[in-house]
Design a protein around this motif. Sequence first.
Motif, PDB file in Angstrom:
ATOM      1  N   VAL A  24      11.169   9.871  -5.980  1.00 50.54           N
ATOM      2  CA  VAL A  24       9.798   9.467  -5.694  1.00 50.54           C
ATOM      3  C   VAL A  24       9.128   9.103  -7.021  1.00 50.54           C
ATOM      4  N   GLN A  26       5.717   9.054  -8.754  1.00 48.07           N
ATOM      5  CA  GLN A  26       4.384   9.608  -8.549  1.00 48.07           C
ATOM      6  C   GLN A  26       3.643   9.790  -9.864  1.00 48.07           C
ATOM      7  N   ASP A  36       0.302  19.251  -4.319  1.00 41.02           N
ATOM      8  CA  ASP A  36      -0.276  18.774  -3.052  1.00 41.02           C
ATOM      9  C   ASP A  36       0.772  18.020  -2.230  1.00 41.02           C
ATOM     10  N   LEU A  37       1.567  17.210  -2.924  1.00 46.41           N
ATOM     11  CA  LEU A  37       2.606  16.422  -2.269  1.00 46.41           C
ATOM     12  C   LEU A  37       3.609  17.342  -1.570  1.00 46.41           C
ATOM     13  N   TRP A  40       1.980  19.140   1.455  1.00 40.91           N
ATOM     14  CA  TRP A  40       1.796  18.210   2.564  1.00 40.91           C
ATOM     15  C   TRP A  40       3.137  17.926   3.254  1.00 40.91           C
ATOM     16  N   ILE A  69      12.342   9.829   4.496  1.00 44.71           N
ATOM     17  CA  ILE A  69      11.101   9.054   4.346  1.00 44.71           C
ATOM     18  C   ILE A  69      10.674   8.899   2.880  1.00 44.71           C
ATOM     19  N   ARG A  71      12.817   8.131  -1.140  1.00 44.94           N
ATOM     20  CA  ARG A  71      13.759   7.083  -1.568  1.00 44.94           C
ATOM     21  C   ARG A  71      15.113   7.620  -2.005  1.00 44.94           C
ATOM     22  N   GLN A  89       2.769   6.317 -13.891  1.00 45.86           N
ATOM     23  CA  GLN A  89       3.965   6.523 -13.067  1.00 45.86           C
ATOM     24  C   GLN A  89       5.063   7.296 -13.783  1.00 45.86           C
TER      25      GLN A  89
ATOM     26  N   SER B  68       8.114   1.375   8.556  1.00 47.26           N
ATOM     27  CA  SER B  68       7.272   1.340   7.346  1.00 47.26           C
ATOM     28  C   SER B  68       7.523   2.523   6.429  1.00 47.26           C
TER      29      SER B  68
ATOM     30  N   HIS C  18       1.985   1.312  -9.560  1.00 43.32           N
ATOM     31  CA  HIS C  18       0.901   2.218  -9.193  1.00 43.32           C
ATOM     32  C   HIS C  18       1.403   3.336  -8.284  1.00 43.32           C
ATOM     33  N   THR C  19       0.627   4.414  -8.215  1.00 42.77           N
ATOM     34  CA  THR C  19       1.014   5.535  -7.358  1.00 42.77           C
ATOM     35  C   THR C  19      -0.009   5.813  -6.263  1.00 42.77           C
ATOM     36  N   VAL C  44      -1.458  10.525   9.345  1.00 46.51           N
ATOM     37  CA  VAL C  44      -0.295  11.166   8.713  1.00 46.51           C
ATOM     38  C   VAL C  44      -0.702  11.832   7.397  1.00 46.51           C
ATOM     39  N   ALA C  45      -1.526  11.142   6.623  1.00 46.11           N
ATOM     40  CA  ALA C  45      -1.963  11.671   5.317  1.00 46.11           C
ATOM     41  C   ALA C  45      -3.484  11.572   5.281  1.00 46.11           C
ATOM     42  N   TYR C  51      -7.142  19.229  -0.589  1.00 41.29           N
ATOM     43  CA  TYR C  51      -6.195  18.996  -1.667  1.00 41.29           C
ATOM     44  C   TYR C  51      -6.665  19.643  -2.973  1.00 41.29           C
ATOM     45  N   HIS C  53      -5.776  18.478  -5.922  1.00 40.15           N
ATOM     46  CA  HIS C  53      -6.091  17.324  -6.779  1.00 40.15           C
ATOM     47  C   HIS C  53      -7.237  16.525  -6.146  1.00 40.15           C
ATOM     48  N   MET C  61      -5.948  11.647  -3.434  1.00 33.80           N
ATOM     49  CA  MET C  61      -4.716  12.387  -3.103  1.00 33.80           C
ATOM     50  C   MET C  61      -4.047  11.824  -1.850  1.00 33.80           C
ATOM     51  N   HIS C  64      -1.898   8.988  -2.848  1.00 36.04           N
ATOM     52  CA  HIS C  64      -0.608   9.358  -3.437  1.00 36.04           C
ATOM     53  C   HIS C  64       0.397   9.734  -2.344  1.00 36.04           C
ATOM     54  N   LEU C  65      -0.082  10.465  -1.343  1.00 35.29           N
ATOM     55  CA  LEU C  65       0.807  10.872  -0.240  1.00 35.29           C
ATOM     56  C   LEU C  65       1.343   9.641   0.486  1.00 35.29           C
ATOM     57  N   ALA C  67       1.602   6.629  -0.631  1.00 30.05           N
ATOM     58  CA  ALA C  67       2.516   5.872  -1.494  1.00 30.05           C
ATOM     59  C   ALA C  67       3.895   6.536  -1.554  1.00 30.05           C
ATOM     60  N   SER C  68       3.907   7.867  -1.462  1.00 34.69           N
ATOM     61  CA  SER C  68       5.192   8.575  -1.610  1.00 34.69           C
ATOM     62  C   SER C  68       6.149   8.283  -0.460  1.00 34.69           C
ATOM     63  N   ILE C  69       5.623   7.926   0.708  1.00 32.43           N
ATOM     64  CA  ILE C  69       6.520   7.668   1.850  1.00 32.43           C
ATOM     65  C   ILE C  69       6.631   6.180   2.171  1.00 32.43           C
ATOM     66  N   THR C  70       6.049   5.331   1.339  1.00 35.50           N
ATOM     67  CA  THR C  70       6.309   3.905   1.495  1.00 35.50           C
ATOM     68  C   THR C  70       7.098   3.460   0.252  1.00 35.50           C
ATOM     69  N   ARG C  71       6.960   2.247  -0.243  1.00 38.01           N
ATOM     70  CA  ARG C  71       7.883   1.813  -1.298  1.00 38.01           C
ATOM     71  C   ARG C  71       7.195   1.486  -2.607  1.00 38.01           C
TER      72      ARG C  71
END
Lengths: 112, 112, 112
Positions: A24, A26, A36-37, A40, A69, A71, A89, B68, C18-19, C44-45, C51, C53, C61, C64-65, C67-71
């Motif tokens: 990931v 982040q 937090d990540l 969650w 979900i 990478r 990043q 997604s 970016h994150t 979902v987030a 949080y 943060h 925050m 960030h969540l 972004a962590s599960i997309t690309r």
Amino acid sequence: MVTESDVTTGLCTVFLRHTSASLVIQENADPAVLRDLARWMEGVAPEQGDYEHDAEGPDDMPSHLRASITRSSEGIPITRRKLCLGTWQALYVWEHRATGHRRELVVHVAGD
Amino acid sequence: MVTESDVTTGLCTVFLRHTSASLVIQENADPAVLRDLARWMEGVAPEQGDYEHDAEGPDDMPSHLRASITRSSEGIPITRRKLCLGTWQALYVWEHRATGHRRELVVHVAGD
Amino acid sequence: MVTESDVTTGLCTVFLRHTSASLVIQENADPAVLRDLARWMEGVAPEQGDYEHDAEGPDDMPSHLRASITRSSEGIPITRRKLCLGTWQALYVWEHRATGHRRELVVHVAGD
């Protein structure tokens, strides 16, 4: 590793050889983001989940879910002999099992 | 396909040309992992979701949601003419629609 | 950009620096798909998430969540000087913050 490879402009691909840990990208600044990540994600793919696959312990199947979900691979361009990550990043290996495991990454660098 | 390509060391990129199916690298051993994964995903992106986009059937929008958060592309390094997948890893095309669809992958191999 | 690069067959890697924003390949036809996707992701987030943060605002925050599960990166093969996206695919930059931000992409193209 990128500096060692003598590539000025190119592509670095990072691949994680596991299905219960993941990659990931982040924020690298406030460690609270990672906390937090993690908190969650424990809710998104909970350990108490009545999973059919439970032979490897209650933390194994949620680890697979969390890996699915996030990478397994990430492609990061190289410019001026450096990964072109953004200022905030960092690339993390995210361990999803309850206890630490030895994890293997493969890093491929191509370019000029 | 990698063996045919005559590349000893390089990178294989797999790309799926769809938005209601996706790629996922998961465990190749216990088929229960894939069943748990599917069941869990049905909860994360449920078919009963009061979606605005419903012209293509109730299973279409959840398919887009599931795609997604999984992968459209995956980069896997090649070493000694083989994908360097981990022992327990396999790359799957994950069909998110309720019925089977014909799916197209593009595989790009580069290296020496 | 791919056409400018004079590559007929190759690989295009897109990387977002970016994150709190991310990449997603989704349907390019019905704009309702993107609206459903955004609404679902808000669940979902969620912004109301207690949080740790929170110094950068309540929308940071969850960004960030999301972004962590997309690309962060996507690898798209090039054939006949074009990205081999499927008929219904488009690559989007997904802004997860509540207000617009300037975002930087790095695009790497390699091939013949």
